[in-house]
Scaffold this active site. Sequence first.
Site, short mmCIF file in Angstrom:
data_model
loop_
_atom_site.label_atom_id
_atom_site.label_comp_id
_atom_site.label_asym_id
_atom_site.label_seq_id
_atom_site.Cartn_x
_atom_site.Cartn_y
_atom_site.Cartn_z
N ASP A 81 -20.68 -5.79 -12.53
CA ASP A 81 -20.32 -5.68 -10.69
C ASP A 81 -21.20 -4.56 -10.60
O ASP A 81 -21.79 -3.65 -11.10
CB ASP A 81 -19.15 -4.10 -10.93
CG ASP A 81 -18.90 -3.84 -9.71
OD1 ASP A 81 -19.46 -3.83 -9.04
OD2 ASP A 81 -17.48 -3.31 -9.35
N ASP A 92 -21.44 -4.45 -2.24
CA ASP A 92 -20.54 -4.60 -3.03
C ASP A 92 -20.24 -5.15 -3.67
O ASP A 92 -19.28 -6.23 -2.85
CB ASP A 92 -19.14 -2.82 -3.32
CG ASP A 92 -19.07 -2.80 -4.33
OD1 ASP A 92 -19.41 -3.43 -5.86
OD2 ASP A 92 -18.15 -1.97 -4.92
N HIS A 167 -11.79 -1.25 -1.79
CA HIS A 167 -11.41 0.36 -1.01
C HIS A 167 -12.91 -0.30 0.02
O HIS A 167 -13.26 -0.81 0.18
CB HIS A 167 -12.39 1.38 -1.75
CG HIS A 167 -13.26 0.52 -2.33
ND1 HIS A 167 -15.01 0.78 -2.19
CD2 HIS A 167 -13.41 0.26 -3.54
CE1 HIS A 167 -15.60 0.21 -3.21
NE2 HIS A 167 -15.43 -0.61 -4.17
N HIS A 175 -15.88 5.10 -1.78
CA HIS A 175 -14.90 4.72 -1.77
C HIS A 175 -14.13 5.75 -0.12
O HIS A 175 -13.98 7.18 -0.72
CB HIS A 175 -13.65 5.25 -2.50
CG HIS A 175 -13.85 4.09 -3.97
ND1 HIS A 175 -13.25 3.82 -4.54
CD2 HIS A 175 -15.24 3.99 -4.42
CE1 HIS A 175 -12.96 2.97 -5.63
NE2 HIS A 175 -14.73 3.05 -5.07
N GLU A 200 -11.23 -6.78 -4.62
CA GLU A 200 -11.23 -6.41 -6.16
C GLU A 200 -10.64 -6.97 -6.92
O GLU A 200 -10.52 -6.28 -7.36
CB GLU A 200 -12.55 -5.27 -6.46
CG GLU A 200 -12.24 -3.96 -6.12
CD GLU A 200 -13.40 -3.13 -6.71
OE1 GLU A 200 -13.76 -3.31 -7.89
OE2 GLU A 200 -13.95 -2.39 -5.96
N GLU A 293 -15.66 -9.57 -6.81
CA GLU A 293 -14.69 -8.78 -5.03
C GLU A 293 -16.71 -9.05 -4.61
O GLU A 293 -17.50 -9.43 -5.32
CB GLU A 293 -16.25 -7.70 -6.32
CG GLU A 293 -16.20 -6.36 -5.04
CD GLU A 293 -16.62 -4.84 -5.60
OE1 GLU A 293 -16.73 -4.85 -6.82
OE2 GLU A 293 -15.67 -3.85 -5.08
MN MN Z 1 -17.90 -3.21 -7.39
MN MN Z 2 -15.80 -1.46 -4.98
#
Ligand code: MN
Ligand code: MN
Length: 308
Positions: A81, A92, A167, A175, A200, A293
């Site tokens: 990640d 992200d 998020h 977030h 995600e 994600e």
């Molecule tokens: Mn992530």
């Molecule tokens: Mn994330």
Amino acid sequence: MIKSYEKAGKIISETREEAIKLIEDGLPIIDLVNFVEYKIIEKGGFPAFPCNVSINEITAHYTSPPGDENIINAGDLVKLDLGAHVNGYIADSAVSVLVNGYQELGEKNYSEELGEKNLKMIEASKEGLANAISTIRAGVELEKIGSVVEQTIKDYGFLPVANLTGHSMDQWILHSGLSVPSISEKNGHKLEEGDVLAIEPFATDGIGYVTDMAHSHIFRFLRDKPLRVMHAQKVLNHIKKEYNILPFAQRWLLDVFDENRLTSSMRMLVKSRIVYPYHVLREKSGSWVSQAEHTVIVESDGCQIITE
Ligand code: MN
Ligand code: MN
């Protein structure tokens, strides 16, 4: 702004694909996180958070502590990640990889059947993500996304992780307020054009909940409070200047501070709730977990995937 998001997204998708090729039996985790974080900088971004490498039942928030000696093993289910920001605009993304060689591991009690199951689990979160993305456009309610993800993962015979969510993001904020559920739950909030969302889903053959482990290797600045210890104040000033309110790794501070004094200062900052510790998360029943994600920008008739 869009240009910064697109640049961050391109940095992340390129780095992700390069990093996937390195994942193999025997690779030290710290080499993988260093590779990812250096590549992001080389390509003109900054890490938006420490590269997470969470393996098997470890679900999220693991990054190498200083001097990490853990390695990746054949048969492991690795969740990589990674995030980058350009001018504070964040991309992200995460991917799951089953480490090569699982078919030859009979003697290590790792059957072909188990390998097949884990590959299917990886497909389940990937498909959950794809189906979620295909429902996203301005006006769609968050509960719609949750129910699509849950249904997709259940159709594969697995469960989504209920207490981890996607998020919304904003400049410098990982977030920023909206949680994007991976389960069907009442949430009538409607997406708006221009919302930036990290979607995600996680899939597991366990009970579908994660729980905190004792240790934390990722932190972020929370709030200022008076500090009487000079060294802790110096560490805090550095954190605020370098990372703002984005997450960072203790390992990142070793170029600047002596390890022992850093450790005691960090302990003090966490204890005074000036710095927030992200605990490593583990599937509650100890079962393995997969994750996928992407970051998307909501449009009137769909969305733009910036990390594809
Ligand atoms: Mn992530
Ligand atoms: Mn994330």
